[in-house]
Design a protein around this motif. Structure first.
Motif, mmCIF file in Angstrom:
data_model
loop_
_atom_site.group_PDB
_atom_site.id
_atom_site.type_symbol
_atom_site.label_atom_id
_atom_site.label_comp_id
_atom_site.label_asym_id
_atom_site.label_seq_id
_atom_site.Cartn_x
_atom_site.Cartn_y
_atom_site.Cartn_z
ATOM 1 N N GLU A 228 54.760 49.579 45.093
ATOM 2 C CA GLU A 228 55.910 49.750 45.982
ATOM 3 C C GLU A 228 55.695 49.209 47.394
ATOM 4 O O GLU A 228 56.561 48.488 47.920
ATOM 5 N N PRO A 229 54.554 49.484 48.051
ATOM 6 C CA PRO A 229 54.369 48.924 49.403
ATOM 7 C C PRO A 229 54.368 47.404 49.414
ATOM 8 O O PRO A 229 54.839 46.782 50.372
ATOM 9 N N ASP A 232 58.016 46.239 49.122
ATOM 10 C CA ASP A 232 58.731 46.473 50.382
ATOM 11 C C ASP A 232 58.330 45.440 51.433
ATOM 12 O O ASP A 232 59.180 44.932 52.178
ATOM 13 N N ALA A 233 57.029 45.140 51.491
ATOM 14 C CA ALA A 233 56.559 44.139 52.458
ATOM 15 C C ALA A 233 57.097 42.758 52.107
ATOM 16 O O ALA A 233 57.417 41.946 52.990
ATOM 17 N N VAL A 235 60.010 41.951 50.580
ATOM 18 C CA VAL A 235 61.422 41.772 50.920
ATOM 19 C C VAL A 235 61.643 41.761 52.431
ATOM 20 O O VAL A 235 62.695 41.315 52.899
ATOM 21 N N SER A 236 60.652 42.236 53.195
ATOM 22 C CA SER A 236 60.781 42.203 54.653
ATOM 23 C C SER A 236 60.132 40.966 55.259
ATOM 24 O O SER A 236 60.063 40.827 56.480
ATOM 25 N N HIS A 246 65.042 43.198 43.278
ATOM 26 C CA HIS A 246 64.001 44.067 43.825
ATOM 27 C C HIS A 246 63.676 45.138 42.790
ATOM 28 O O HIS A 246 64.459 46.049 42.559
ATOM 29 N N THR A 251 59.853 41.153 42.011
ATOM 30 C CA THR A 251 60.859 41.015 43.051
ATOM 31 C C THR A 251 61.001 39.536 43.384
ATOM 32 O O THR A 251 60.013 38.804 43.413
#
Length: 595
Positions: A228-229, A232-233, A235-236, A246, A251
């Motif tokens: 998960e981290p 998240d990183a 997509v940012s 996602h 992703t």
């Protein structure tokens, strides 16, 4: 028909301005190049077009990130004056340039679409738009096939053939980017993810890891017990304004340049199997799975399993998977189902050349001709790479726009001698890149050529000669005792200009007979020889030089692409003259000149 000239090393135009992400040098370079092209279309002063073209090349080859420079520092870049520096600052700050938008508004969208055709210049695109009102590539193709161009001055059957070929090149390149553009993006993505504590391993895979010459999308693989981290990183990521999908294990994002990047996260103990699977190629993976099936095993991205029990056999490293299947590890650049699996089973895989094997670069340029850096700066950059030798090979006088003269090249030779005194650990070679004229002759008489340490000879014009003339042209260059290396032999520019039509078997036979090396040019727009021709040349016993054709300090790093291309052609270090110790290399060069 007008003589064709070499327009290599031009930056590609980005699909859209950089937006929120920091603009890269290549993006800024492409914007300046577009400005130059639009000036040419709209009848701008020719000297101004040249100024912006030179500035585009200078920014693309700048060793520092231009987006972080102020106006004063921008003006220190060669060919960047106050006005251009202001436009660069405007683009970095806003993602656009007002003057560029004004030019875009003056040029119909249809004309801009036509200028993307590699074989069609901006002025002819405007002429076709005005005469035939064609406003798309599809409309132009239809007009050519309907012979509607025949009534226009300068558009005969040969022009039609060139346009259709350019359209095919454009279609083939659609949605694909150069190897260096993809690699730069992949390196940034991998660096972004690898910095996370949760990331155990991270690497790009797919066609990029296999060093294909163009890339359609990028596959990134990461190993982590907590995905998960990483997702998240991902997509940012600053260069990813669009998230396509996602999920917990995969992703996908689309970057500001329009390129899709897929991230897959696997458990750490599945790393090897996943890396093998997602590296491909598909035909190679099929061969590997067939071997597994015959052994009662099943191979997937999660590991090698026993079919009967379902138990995991191996998965942690690629070496483990290959070994369990009775094979040595196969380098990613060979995984194209070109006989590598059979060679591995026979124990005949080549020990392909690596970047570490290269002892020096034998084809580079300075600002004496079309390079962007001084000889001193280029030599310093080469020394920082740990080279044992390094050649400066600026253009010769028959490439008239470079304005070379006897006095200039002799003055440079003296400069090289002085630089040598300051670089005792690295042998400097003074060479030149000669032009192979339409009849196969080269610049300068034999007595003048004898003064160079080495000579590269390349085709820079008259690309559309008949096949037999082009073949004889290259053979004659090989037969010249002062020509050591045939530079970028096919003269192609990937996605922009097709390779010349040559009987390569005859040329390679001449290279083998005369002992002339063939270049594997590392410049991403060239990668020339291509891998398939490398294989044919190697089978005839031809030797190679893996060079960068660097026109700036940053271009020396392009070596990785030439080495990757050489590997795809199954080239070993002994096949490459610039892996040899200096004494052996000098003996090779002297042997050529003694013939």
């Amino acid at each position: 028909m007008a003589t064709q000239r070499d327009k290599s090393h031009r930056p590609r135009r980005p699909a859209e301005p950089a937006g929120g992400a920091a603009a890269t040098n290549q993006e800024i370079s492409a914007v300046l190049q577009e400005y130059a092209e639009l000036l040419a279309i709209t009848g701008g002063q020719q000297f101004k077009v040249r100024v912006y073209d030179k500035a585009a090349r200078a920014v693309g080859g700048c060793p520092t990130e231009v987006s972080g420079l102020d106006i004063k520092d921008l003006q220190a870049i060669p060919n960047v004056g106050k006005s251009i520096a202001g436009k660069i600052s405007e683009y970095v700050a806003t993602g656009t340039i007002g003057a560029l938008e004004e030019l875009r508004a003056k040029v119909p969208a249809g004309v801009r679409a036509l200028t993307e055709i590699p074989t069609l210049g901006p002025k002819r695109a405007l002429e076709l738009y005005e005469e035939l009102r064609v406003s798309s590539v599809a409309e132009l193709e239809q007009a050519v096939r309907a012979e509607e161009l025949r009534g226009l001055r300068g558009f005969g059957p040969k022009a039609e053939e060139n346009i259709l070929h350019g359209i095919e090149l454009l279609k083939h390149a659609a949605g694909r980017v150069s190897l260096d553009a993809a690699m730069g993006l992949a390196d940034r993505v991998v660096g972004h993810l690898a910095a996370l504590d949760e990331c155990g391993r991270c690497e790009y895979a797919g066609s990029l890891r296999r060093m294909r010459e163009t890339i359609g999308d990028i596959d990134v693989l990461a190993a982590s017990s907590d995905a998960e981290p990483l997702m998240d990183a991902f997509v940012s990521f600053a260069e990813a304004p669009e998230v396509i999908a996602h999920g917990p294990t995969k992703t996908s994002i689309r970057t500001t340049g329009g390129l899709q990047v897929d991230l897959r996260v696997v458990p750490p103990d599945a790393w090897g199997a996943a890396l093998l699977y997602f590296t491909g190629s598909k035909p190679h993976n099929i061969r590997i799975r067939e071997i597994a099936q015959r052994a009662g095993l099943k191979l997937s991205e999660y590991g090698l399993f026993d079919v009967e029990t379902g138990d995991l056999v191996v998965s942690e490293t690629e070496e483990d998977v290959y070994e369990r299947l009775g094979l040595p590890w196969i380098p990613p650049t060979l995984r194209e189902d070109r006989g590598e699996v059979e060679a591995a089973r026979r124990g005949e895989l080549p020990a392909v050349v690596t970047e570490r094997d290269i002892r020096g670069d034998l084809h580079t340029h300075t600002n004496l001709t079309d390079g962007l850096a001084s000889a001193d700066d280029m030599v310093s950059a080469a020394a920082s790479r740990g080279y044992r030798y390094y050649a400066i090979t600026d253009h010769a006088p028959n490439l008239f726009m470079q304005r070379m003269s006897d006095d200039k090249i002799l003055a440079q030779r003296e400069q090289v001698r002085k630089l040598q005194a300051r670089r005792p650990r690295m042998r400097l070679l003074h060479g030149t890149e000669l032009n192979i004229d339409p009849d196969g002759d080269v610049d300068w008489p034999p007595e003048f050529l004898a003064g160079f340490d080495l000579c590269v000879a390349s085709i820079h014009s008259h690309f559309t000669q008949p096949r037999d003339q082009l073949t004889r042209r290259l053979v004659r260059a090989c037969e010249n005792p002062y020509v050591d290396i045939i530079g970028h032999p096919t003269a192609r520019l990937i996605g922009k200009r097709p390779p010349i039509d040559v009987d390569w078997d005859e040329v390679f036979a001449a290279c083998a007979r005369t002992g002339t090396a063939v270049e594997i040019n590392s410049f991403p727009d060239r990668l020339d020889l291509p891998d398939t021709l490398i294989t044919r040349a190697r089978q005839r016993g031809v030797k190679f030089a893996v060079d960068t054709d660097a026109h700036a300090e940053v271009h020396l790093a392009f070596l990785r692409y030439g080495v990757g291309t050489a590997q795809r052609g199954w080239v070993t270090s002994d096949d490459v003259i610039n892996t040899w110790p200096l004494k052996r290399l000098r003996a090779f060069l002297r042997h050529r000149a003694s013939h």
